[in-house]
Design a protein around this motif. Sequence first.
Motif, PDB file in Angstrom:
ATOM      1  N   SER A  21       1.251   4.739   8.803  1.00 48.69           N
ATOM      2  CA  SER A  21       0.557   4.720   7.195  1.00 48.69           C
ATOM      3  C   SER A  21       1.602   3.809   5.658  1.00 48.69           C
ATOM      4  O   SER A  21       0.782   3.903   4.346  1.00 48.69           O
ATOM      5  CB  SER A  21       0.362   6.039   6.649  1.00 48.69           C
ATOM      6  OG  SER A  21       1.142   7.118   6.281  1.00 48.69           O
ATOM      7  N   VAL A  22       2.707   4.547   5.797  1.00 50.92           N
ATOM      8  CA  VAL A  22       4.109   3.917   4.810  1.00 50.92           C
ATOM      9  C   VAL A  22       5.055   3.055   5.880  1.00 50.92           C
ATOM     10  O   VAL A  22       5.636   3.704   7.003  1.00 50.92           O
ATOM     11  CB  VAL A  22       4.536   5.046   4.344  1.00 50.92           C
ATOM     12  CG1 VAL A  22       5.695   3.916   3.174  1.00 50.92           C
ATOM     13  CG2 VAL A  22       3.526   5.963   3.028  1.00 50.92           C
ATOM     14  N   ASN A  23       4.943   1.964   5.357  1.00 46.57           N
ATOM     15  CA  ASN A  23       6.173   1.419   6.271  1.00 46.57           C
ATOM     16  C   ASN A  23       7.402   1.407   5.298  1.00 46.57           C
ATOM     17  O   ASN A  23       7.307   1.365   4.062  1.00 46.57           O
ATOM     18  CB  ASN A  23       5.707  -0.080   5.877  1.00 46.57           C
ATOM     19  CG  ASN A  23       5.178  -1.012   5.005  1.00 46.57           C
ATOM     20  OD1 ASN A  23       5.964  -0.460   3.887  1.00 46.57           O
ATOM     21  ND2 ASN A  23       3.969  -2.289   5.842  1.00 46.57           N
ATOM     22  N   SER A  24       8.713   1.323   5.821  1.00 43.58           N
ATOM     23  CA  SER A  24       9.762   1.224   5.189  1.00 43.58           C
ATOM     24  C   SER A  24      10.047   0.711   4.558  1.00 43.58           C
ATOM     25  O   SER A  24      10.510   0.400   2.958  1.00 43.58           O
ATOM     26  CB  SER A  24      11.031   0.487   6.247  1.00 43.58           C
ATOM     27  OG  SER A  24      10.837  -0.473   6.785  1.00 43.58           O
ATOM     28  N   MET A  25       9.412  -1.240   4.265  1.00 43.76           N
ATOM     29  CA  MET A  25       8.815  -2.248   3.469  1.00 43.76           C
ATOM     30  C   MET A  25       9.089  -1.518   1.569  1.00 43.76           C
ATOM     31  O   MET A  25       9.325  -1.183   0.497  1.00 43.76           O
ATOM     32  CB  MET A  25       8.400  -3.220   3.310  1.00 43.76           C
ATOM     33  CG  MET A  25       8.804  -4.307   2.413  1.00 43.76           C
ATOM     34  SD  MET A  25       7.970  -5.415   2.110  1.00 43.76           S
ATOM     35  CE  MET A  25       6.261  -5.467   1.818  1.00 43.76           C
ATOM     36  N   ALA A  26       7.681  -0.391   2.148  1.00 45.71           N
ATOM     37  CA  ALA A  26       6.874  -0.287   1.072  1.00 45.71           C
ATOM     38  C   ALA A  26       7.594   1.327  -0.233  1.00 45.71           C
ATOM     39  O   ALA A  26       7.896   1.215  -1.319  1.00 45.71           O
ATOM     40  CB  ALA A  26       5.675   0.491   1.439  1.00 45.71           C
ATOM     41  N   ARG A  34       0.405  -1.030  -0.293  1.00 47.32           N
ATOM     42  CA  ARG A  34      -0.257   0.695   0.404  1.00 47.32           C
ATOM     43  C   ARG A  34       1.088   1.108  -0.154  1.00 47.32           C
ATOM     44  O   ARG A  34       1.790   1.662   1.080  1.00 47.32           O
ATOM     45  CB  ARG A  34      -0.955   0.089   1.035  1.00 47.32           C
ATOM     46  CG  ARG A  34      -2.027  -0.824   1.020  1.00 47.32           C
ATOM     47  CD  ARG A  34      -3.143  -1.004  -0.137  1.00 47.32           C
ATOM     48  NE  ARG A  34      -3.702  -1.901  -0.263  1.00 47.32           N
ATOM     49  CZ  ARG A  34      -4.035  -2.378  -1.251  1.00 47.32           C
ATOM     50  NH1 ARG A  34      -4.354  -2.121  -2.401  1.00 47.32           N
ATOM     51  NH2 ARG A  34      -5.188  -3.575  -0.530  1.00 47.32           N
ATOM     52  N   LEU A  35       1.104   2.087  -0.749  1.00 40.81           N
ATOM     53  CA  LEU A  35       1.833   3.334  -1.468  1.00 40.81           C
ATOM     54  C   LEU A  35       1.105   4.431  -1.928  1.00 40.81           C
ATOM     55  O   LEU A  35       0.683   3.958  -3.373  1.00 40.81           O
ATOM     56  CB  LEU A  35       2.745   2.597  -1.677  1.00 40.81           C
ATOM     57  CG  LEU A  35       4.589   4.139  -1.221  1.00 40.81           C
ATOM     58  CD1 LEU A  35       4.261   4.660  -0.571  1.00 40.81           C
ATOM     59  CD2 LEU A  35       5.895   3.601  -2.724  1.00 40.81           C
ATOM     60  N   GLY A  36       1.107   4.955  -1.634  1.00 38.94           N
ATOM     61  CA  GLY A  36      -0.251   5.814  -3.040  1.00 38.94           C
ATOM     62  C   GLY A  36       0.639   7.588  -2.237  1.00 38.94           C
ATOM     63  O   GLY A  36       1.361   7.931  -1.487  1.00 38.94           O
TER      64      GLY A  36
END
Length: 180
Positions: free
Chosen positions: A65-70, A42-44
Amino acid sequence: PHWRSDSLLYQPEWISHMLETRKTHVYIMHSWTKIWSCTGVRLGSVVAPSSEALKRLKHCQVPWSVNSMALAFLSEVVKDEEYMQRTWEMTPVWREATVKAIAERFPSWTVHGEPYLSWIWVDAGDEKVVQKAVELAKRAGTPVRSGAPGYELPTMVRVAVRAPKEFQILLDAWEPLRQG
């Protein structure tokens, strides 16, 4: 298509005008992972109509809302310019082939969407047919999105544009729908 210059991102005057004259807040939202077929990541991004609107939105944002993997994923895939160029060239070609194949196999169904989009809305005209189409697609490993939840389009299904060889798997899975 000229996706950048045709984008609302290049219409800041219109967005400001809508806010000032009609009190209509136009937000531009992008999902950055679907283009790489990684919908689970989930990235936007979002562009707000004003700095005040952006502050209000950030106030509601969850801290994770944004993780390091994304972010690591995005940092790498944006470097693959060849993939992006090929995607912009092939999507309309594959989409046209998909639309044609659906029309040939299911002549009573109608398709919706612009030629440059990487998805197709298909109206089967029947909720039960759509439910079965979703089930068959999932079973074949080619999931599609029902239009019922969230969109309130129970007779429609959203299909991703893929290479014809990959789309054929979905068409074959839907073969029982032809017999009724």
